[in-house]
Scaffold this active site. Sequence first.
Site, short mmCIF file in Angstrom:
data_model
loop_
_atom_site.label_atom_id
_atom_site.label_comp_id
_atom_site.label_asym_id
_atom_site.label_seq_id
_atom_site.Cartn_x
_atom_site.Cartn_y
_atom_site.Cartn_z
NE ARG A 128 -3.39 -0.07 2.88
CZ ARG A 128 -2.83 0.09 4.08
NH1 ARG A 128 -2.19 1.20 4.37
NH2 ARG A 128 -2.91 -0.87 4.98
CE1 TYR A 152 -15.48 13.43 -15.66
CE2 TYR A 152 -14.82 13.38 -13.36
CZ TYR A 152 -15.34 12.74 -14.46
OH TYR A 152 -15.71 11.44 -14.38
CG ASP A 174 -8.27 17.88 -14.38
OD1 ASP A 174 -7.57 17.36 -15.28
OD2 ASP A 174 -9.30 17.34 -13.95
CE LYS A 187 -11.56 10.22 -18.48
NZ LYS A 187 -11.86 11.45 -17.78
C1 PLP Z 1 -12.38 11.82 -16.54
C2 PLP Z 1 -11.89 13.06 -15.90
C3 PLP Z 1 -11.64 13.08 -14.52
C4 PLP Z 1 -11.93 11.90 -13.61
O1 PLP Z 1 -11.06 10.85 -13.86
P1 PLP Z 1 -11.40 9.29 -13.55
O2 PLP Z 1 -10.17 8.63 -13.96
O3 PLP Z 1 -12.61 8.95 -14.35
O4 PLP Z 1 -11.67 9.21 -12.09
C5 PLP Z 1 -11.12 14.24 -13.99
N1 PLP Z 1 -10.89 15.33 -14.75
C6 PLP Z 1 -11.14 15.35 -16.08
C7 PLP Z 1 -10.87 16.58 -16.87
C8 PLP Z 1 -11.65 14.22 -16.70
O5 PLP Z 1 -11.93 14.24 -18.01
#
Ligand code: PLP
Length: 364
Positions: free
Chosen positions: A48, A99, A174, A199
């Site tokens: 962990r 998001y 982000d 992504k």
């Molecule tokens: C998809 C996404 C998230 C969340 O990510 P997960 O891997 O689905 O938890 C956060 N920020 C943006 C801009 C996203 O497109």
Amino acid sequence: MDLDHEALSPATRAVALGRPPREPGAPVSESVTFTSTYLAGGSVNYARVGNPTWTALEDVIGGLEGGEALVLASGLAAIDAVLTLVPPGGRVVAPGHAYNGTTGLLREYTAEGRLEVVALDISDTAAVVEALDSLQAGRDLLYIESPTNPMMEVADIPVLVREARARGILTAVDNTFATPLLQTPLADGADLVVHSATKYLSGHSDVLMGAVVTPPTDRGRELRQRILTRRTLHGAIPGPMEVWIVLRGIRTLSVRLERASANAAELVRRLADHPGVTRVRYPGFGAMIAVEVRGGADGADRVCEAVRLWTHSTSLGGVESQLERRRAQPLEAETVPESLLRLSVGIEDVEDLWRDLAQGLDRA
Ligand SMILES: *Cc1c(COP(=O)(O)O)cnc(C)c1O
């Protein structure tokens, strides 16, 4: 002499970092380490806390962002880890169109009385700077997402980060949509970068993963330690197999993004002239596009049903082109138009993509 990683371009770093040491007979690729624990006496005693496969991916993501990365179980786990740096009663300035999982999480924390959130248009630099004056140094957070999901608003990251720093306010960005190949917020002075590696970084729509990156400074290392403690004690850890899949995917980030961005730019040129389209939102870089279509929600739904090559699915950043009407998602902000389709452009042949999309848009 060792290779000077600092001298490498990002495309090369994505390929060259996170490899086993160069010794005769050593494997070229990192393997998946499946173990729950380690022999006593080393720096990591339990899985962990750490895993060699995590470290390899962290080297790559950190190297791309110009910082030190920690991988977490998902993008939202990474975002949550960052939000918990703000003490109870603290304030977060954030995009109204972040998001929808992020806005959902902020809404939860607001409802619980844990945080106060100031939601605004992150592309309105003057409004964001004014909101910073309501924040408390050493406690509060400026949370940026740029371009925003799904409205494609672009924040002036260098200016916002500079203004926040001058006020002693922590900044997080982000960077999921742009990826470190198109924007490196740590170089602008941001304290934290978060990713949904689900992504573009992984790029094949087959895994969920997140990361937090901090700068290689004293302040950055202190933040990193707090995120690491959170990951270890809250247990939002990624599985080593998932991490390996992202490590495999990130090797081709540069060619995927280059091709997908070229496709997106060409589609934007054609979309503007399609009679089914009333507005195109594209920041001028990257492979994400938002379009508003004729015929409102129904028109947009018809497009989603009509496409045969594009996949009608949520999520983005994969090699395959995806589209979705965002307001069909229950958490999506009500200020996002009902007819807005988010397009995640993949790496297919652009003529095939256009033919399929255009016949779909004909039905809008
Ligand atoms: C998809 C996404 C998230 C969340 O990510 P997960 O891997 O689905 O938890 C956060 N920020 C943006 C801009 C996203 O497109």
